[in-house]
Design an enzyme around this catalytic site. Sequence first.
Site, PDB file in Angstrom:
ATOM      1  N   ASP A  99     -11.045  -5.009   1.154  1.00  0.00           N
ATOM      2  CA  ASP A  99      -9.903  -4.100   1.353  1.00  0.00           C
ATOM      3  C   ASP A  99      -9.360  -3.652  -0.009  1.00  0.00           C
ATOM      4  O   ASP A  99      -9.107  -4.493  -0.877  1.00  0.00           O
ATOM      5  CB  ASP A  99      -8.813  -4.854   2.148  1.00  0.00           C
ATOM      6  N   HIS A 101      -6.613  -1.473  -0.313  1.00  0.00           N
ATOM      7  CA  HIS A 101      -5.224  -1.012  -0.234  1.00  0.00           C
ATOM      8  C   HIS A 101      -4.303  -1.944  -1.025  1.00  0.00           C
ATOM      9  O   HIS A 101      -4.264  -3.138  -0.750  1.00  0.00           O
ATOM     10  CB  HIS A 101      -4.771  -0.949   1.224  1.00  0.00           C
ATOM     11  N   SER A 152      -9.497  -6.573   8.036  1.00  0.00           N
ATOM     12  CA  SER A 152      -8.849  -7.561   7.153  1.00  0.00           C
ATOM     13  C   SER A 152      -8.126  -8.651   7.930  1.00  0.00           C
ATOM     14  O   SER A 152      -7.939  -9.755   7.421  1.00  0.00           O
ATOM     15  CB  SER A 152      -7.864  -6.863   6.215  1.00  0.00           C
TER      16      SER A 152
HETATM   17 CO1  B1M Z   1      -6.682   3.768   3.938  1.00  0.00          CO
HETATM   18  N1  B1M Z   1      -6.567   3.292   5.821  1.00  0.00           N
HETATM   19  N2  B1M Z   1      -8.609   3.663   4.008  1.00  0.00           N
HETATM   20  N3  B1M Z   1      -6.620   4.392   2.108  1.00  0.00           N
HETATM   21  N4  B1M Z   1      -4.847   4.127   4.197  1.00  0.00           N
HETATM   22  C1  B1M Z   1      -5.234   3.074   6.383  1.00  0.00           C
HETATM   23  C2  B1M Z   1      -4.831   1.607   6.291  1.00  0.00           C
HETATM   24  C3  B1M Z   1      -5.430   3.563   7.883  1.00  0.00           C
HETATM   25  C4  B1M Z   1      -4.473   2.912   8.892  1.00  0.00           C
HETATM   26  C5  B1M Z   1      -5.309   5.089   7.914  1.00  0.00           C
HETATM   27  C6  B1M Z   1      -5.498   5.695   9.305  1.00  0.00           C
HETATM   28  O1  B1M Z   1      -6.586   5.744   9.808  1.00  0.00           O
HETATM   29  N5  B1M Z   1      -4.443   6.177   9.904  1.00  0.00           N
HETATM   30  C7  B1M Z   1      -6.945   3.192   8.120  1.00  0.00           C
HETATM   31  C8  B1M Z   1      -7.234   1.800   8.689  1.00  0.00           C
HETATM   32  C9  B1M Z   1      -7.702   1.826  10.110  1.00  0.00           C
HETATM   33  C10 B1M Z   1      -8.205   0.525  10.617  1.00  0.00           C
HETATM   34  O2  B1M Z   1      -8.534  -0.411   9.965  1.00  0.00           O
HETATM   35  N6  B1M Z   1      -8.255   0.478  11.922  1.00  0.00           N
HETATM   36  C11 B1M Z   1      -7.525   3.373   6.744  1.00  0.00           C
HETATM   37  C12 B1M Z   1      -8.896   3.576   6.468  1.00  0.00           C
HETATM   38  C13 B1M Z   1      -9.801   3.762   7.663  1.00  0.00           C
HETATM   39  C14 B1M Z   1      -9.417   3.630   5.152  1.00  0.00           C
HETATM   40  C15 B1M Z   1     -10.890   3.735   4.734  1.00  0.00           C
HETATM   41  C16 B1M Z   1     -11.878   2.871   5.530  1.00  0.00           C
HETATM   42  C17 B1M Z   1     -11.273   5.218   4.809  1.00  0.00           C
HETATM   43  C18 B1M Z   1     -12.714   5.530   4.493  1.00  0.00           C
HETATM   44  O3  B1M Z   1     -13.245   5.155   3.477  1.00  0.00           O
HETATM   45  N7  B1M Z   1     -13.327   6.212   5.410  1.00  0.00           N
HETATM   46  C19 B1M Z   1     -10.820   3.293   3.257  1.00  0.00           C
HETATM   47  C20 B1M Z   1     -10.926   1.770   3.164  1.00  0.00           C
HETATM   48  C21 B1M Z   1     -11.492   1.297   1.893  1.00  0.00           C
HETATM   49  C22 B1M Z   1     -11.442  -0.219   1.836  1.00  0.00           C
HETATM   50  O4  B1M Z   1     -10.380  -0.800   1.841  1.00  0.00           O
HETATM   51  N8  B1M Z   1     -12.592  -0.836   1.782  1.00  0.00           N
HETATM   52  C23 B1M Z   1      -9.419   3.691   2.902  1.00  0.00           C
HETATM   53  C24 B1M Z   1      -9.014   4.074   1.620  1.00  0.00           C
HETATM   54  C25 B1M Z   1      -7.739   4.454   1.281  1.00  0.00           C
HETATM   55  C26 B1M Z   1      -7.344   5.046  -0.081  1.00  0.00           C
HETATM   56  C27 B1M Z   1      -8.120   4.424  -1.242  1.00  0.00           C
HETATM   57  C28 B1M Z   1      -7.588   6.529  -0.064  1.00  0.00           C
HETATM   58  C29 B1M Z   1      -5.797   4.788  -0.085  1.00  0.00           C
HETATM   59  C30 B1M Z   1      -5.397   3.436  -0.714  1.00  0.00           C
HETATM   60  C31 B1M Z   1      -4.944   3.545  -2.131  1.00  0.00           C
HETATM   61  C32 B1M Z   1      -4.360   2.254  -2.621  1.00  0.00           C
HETATM   62  O5  B1M Z   1      -3.780   1.451  -1.919  1.00  0.00           O
HETATM   63  N9  B1M Z   1      -4.512   2.055  -3.898  1.00  0.00           N
HETATM   64  C33 B1M Z   1      -5.501   4.687   1.421  1.00  0.00           C
HETATM   65  C34 B1M Z   1      -4.199   4.832   1.974  1.00  0.00           C
HETATM   66  C35 B1M Z   1      -3.122   5.275   1.023  1.00  0.00           C
HETATM   67  C36 B1M Z   1      -3.928   4.572   3.337  1.00  0.00           C
HETATM   68  C37 B1M Z   1      -2.609   4.806   4.135  1.00  0.00           C
HETATM   69  C38 B1M Z   1      -2.527   6.292   4.411  1.00  0.00           C
HETATM   70  C39 B1M Z   1      -1.322   4.338   3.487  1.00  0.00           C
HETATM   71  C40 B1M Z   1      -1.305   2.887   3.043  1.00  0.00           C
HETATM   72  C41 B1M Z   1      -0.092   2.592   2.194  1.00  0.00           C
HETATM   73  O6  B1M Z   1      -0.185   2.494   0.980  1.00  0.00           O
HETATM   74  N10 B1M Z   1       1.088   2.506   2.821  1.00  0.00           N
HETATM   75  C42 B1M Z   1      -2.881   3.935   5.424  1.00  0.00           C
HETATM   76  C43 B1M Z   1      -2.118   4.367   6.642  1.00  0.00           C
HETATM   77  C44 B1M Z   1      -1.145   3.323   7.146  1.00  0.00           C
HETATM   78  O7  B1M Z   1      -0.942   2.266   6.593  1.00  0.00           O
HETATM   79  N11 B1M Z   1      -0.553   3.608   8.249  1.00  0.00           N
HETATM   80  C45 B1M Z   1      -4.366   3.805   5.420  1.00  0.00           C
HETATM   81  C46 B1M Z   1       2.328   2.228   2.123  1.00  0.00           C
HETATM   82  C47 B1M Z   1       2.460   0.703   1.884  1.00  0.00           C
HETATM   83  C48 B1M Z   1       3.755   0.400   1.146  1.00  0.00           C
HETATM   84  O8  B1M Z   1       2.475   0.063   3.128  1.00  0.00           O
HETATM   85  O9  B1M Z   1       0.571  -1.488   2.527  1.00  0.00           O
HETATM   86  O10 B1M Z   1       1.512  -1.428   4.880  1.00  0.00           O
HETATM   87  P1  B1M Z   1       1.721  -1.296   3.440  1.00  0.00           P
HETATM   88  O11 B1M Z   1       2.760  -2.417   2.963  1.00  0.00           O
HETATM   89  C49 B1M Z   1       3.976  -2.664   3.631  1.00  0.00           C
HETATM   90  C50 B1M Z   1       3.882  -3.764   4.681  1.00  0.00           C
HETATM   91  O12 B1M Z   1       2.674  -3.765   5.383  1.00  0.00           O
HETATM   92  C51 B1M Z   1       4.153  -5.011   3.900  1.00  0.00           C
HETATM   93  O13 B1M Z   1       5.055  -4.605   2.882  1.00  0.00           O
HETATM   94  C52 B1M Z   1       4.927  -3.212   2.603  1.00  0.00           C
HETATM   95  C53 B1M Z   1       6.289  -2.535   2.735  1.00  0.00           C
HETATM   96  O14 B1M Z   1       7.318  -3.230   2.184  1.00  0.00           O
HETATM   97  N12 B1M Z   1       3.078  -5.750   3.257  1.00  0.00           N
HETATM   98  C54 B1M Z   1       3.249  -7.064   2.933  1.00  0.00           C
HETATM   99  C55 B1M Z   1       1.861  -5.393   2.852  1.00  0.00           C
HETATM  100  N13 B1M Z   1       1.222  -6.408   2.290  1.00  0.00           N
HETATM  101  C56 B1M Z   1       2.049  -7.458   2.319  1.00  0.00           C
HETATM  102  C57 B1M Z   1       1.879  -8.778   1.876  1.00  0.00           C
HETATM  103  C58 B1M Z   1       2.941  -9.659   2.070  1.00  0.00           C
HETATM  104  C59 B1M Z   1       4.125  -9.236   2.664  1.00  0.00           C
HETATM  105  C60 B1M Z   1       4.303  -7.943   3.113  1.00  0.00           C
HETATM  106  O15 B1M Z   1       2.897 -10.946   1.686  1.00  0.00           O
HETATM  107  C61 B1M Z   1       1.734 -11.442   1.085  1.00  0.00           C
END
Ligand code: B1M
Length: 216
Positions: A99, A101, A152
């Site tokens: 992963d 992200h 993940s």
């Molecule tokens: Co990706 N991606 N992405 N992506 N991406 C998602 C996660 C996805 C939901 C988008 C969608 O389809 N709507 C989807 C996953 C679907 C699934 O698994 N069923 C997805 C996909 C499919 C993919 C790829 C597979 C796409 C592809 O290649 N075809 C690929 C995966 C690559 C891989 O990981 N091997 C991929 C790639 C990418 C980018 C590189 C383009 C980019 C990431 C850049 C980066 O992070 N450096 C990206 C992005 C930006 C997203 C979305 C649009 C936004 C994620 C984000 O940063 N959110 C995302 C959509 C979504 O999440 N709904 C998506 C903002 C961030 C602050 O939120 O990380 O959730 P989040 O963190 C929150 C809480 O979750 C929590 O605190 C934060 C807020 O306070 N939290 C914790 C998180 N970690 C924590 C740990 C803790 C405590 C709290 O304690 C340890």
Amino acid sequence: LPLDERLQRRIIDGERTGLEADLDAALATRPALAIINDTLLAGMKTVGELFGSGQMQLPFVLQSAEVMKASVAYLEPHMEKADDDGGKGRIVLATVKGDVHDIGKNLVDIILSNNGYEVVNIGIKQSISAILEAAEEHAADAIGMSGLLVKSTVVMKENLEEMNQRGVARRWPVLLGGAALTRAFVEDDLRALYSGEVHYARDAFEGLSLMDRVMA
Ligand code: B1M
């Protein structure tokens, strides 16, 4: 556009030119964290929705992520910091194997670091072996794993099983977070199989309050 909408638009469009000026203007009205939580994260949410529904292609998601990261980096020096620098405990933080992200993980890093914890952030795509090695090497008090892909959540389950097997489950309380996880999955399914302490954090602030509880 009004400032808030303009900032959200910048995240959605991946538009960096003039970003600092808009962030400065926002900083004049409210704290850095409020800008991230109320405005910028809403932009990222829209990006996720557009991507999920096929209306946005991956390279543009990447650009949005870069603007998000640049914004957080710009705002970070403006965040409030507690005095007890690192004195509350030490946590190893990683995005799990497979992963990439890391925006959420890095926010957790910032919030914990600003509130008295020492964070050893070992980055993305980290195997459980690398995570445990870091926890050992840095004499961590807890382990935090982040992951956004559905895949993940399976990796996290395997990681906990591996910790059971290695007999280290009781050594480190584990914090899990990331968009694909649910509270029920962690608190029902994972707790049932793990012999140590495991917690679900919905966001970085719940991560902080859990750390405060775990370290108390
Ligand atoms: Co990706 N991606 N992405 N992506 N991406 C998602 C996660 C996805 C939901 C988008 C969608 O389809 N709507 C989807 C996953 C679907 C699934 O698994 N069923 C997805 C996909 C499919 C993919 C790829 C597979 C796409 C592809 O290649 N075809 C690929 C995966 C690559 C891989 O990981 N091997 C991929 C790639 C990418 C980018 C590189 C383009 C980019 C990431 C850049 C980066 O992070 N450096 C990206 C992005 C930006 C997203 C979305 C649009 C936004 C994620 C984000 O940063 N959110 C995302 C959509 C979504 O999440 N709904 C998506 C903002 C961030 C602050 O939120 O990380 O959730 P989040 O963190 C929150 C809480 O979750 C929590 O605190 C934060 C807020 O306070 N939290 C914790 C998180 N970690 C924590 C740990 C803790 C405590 C709290 O304690 C340890």
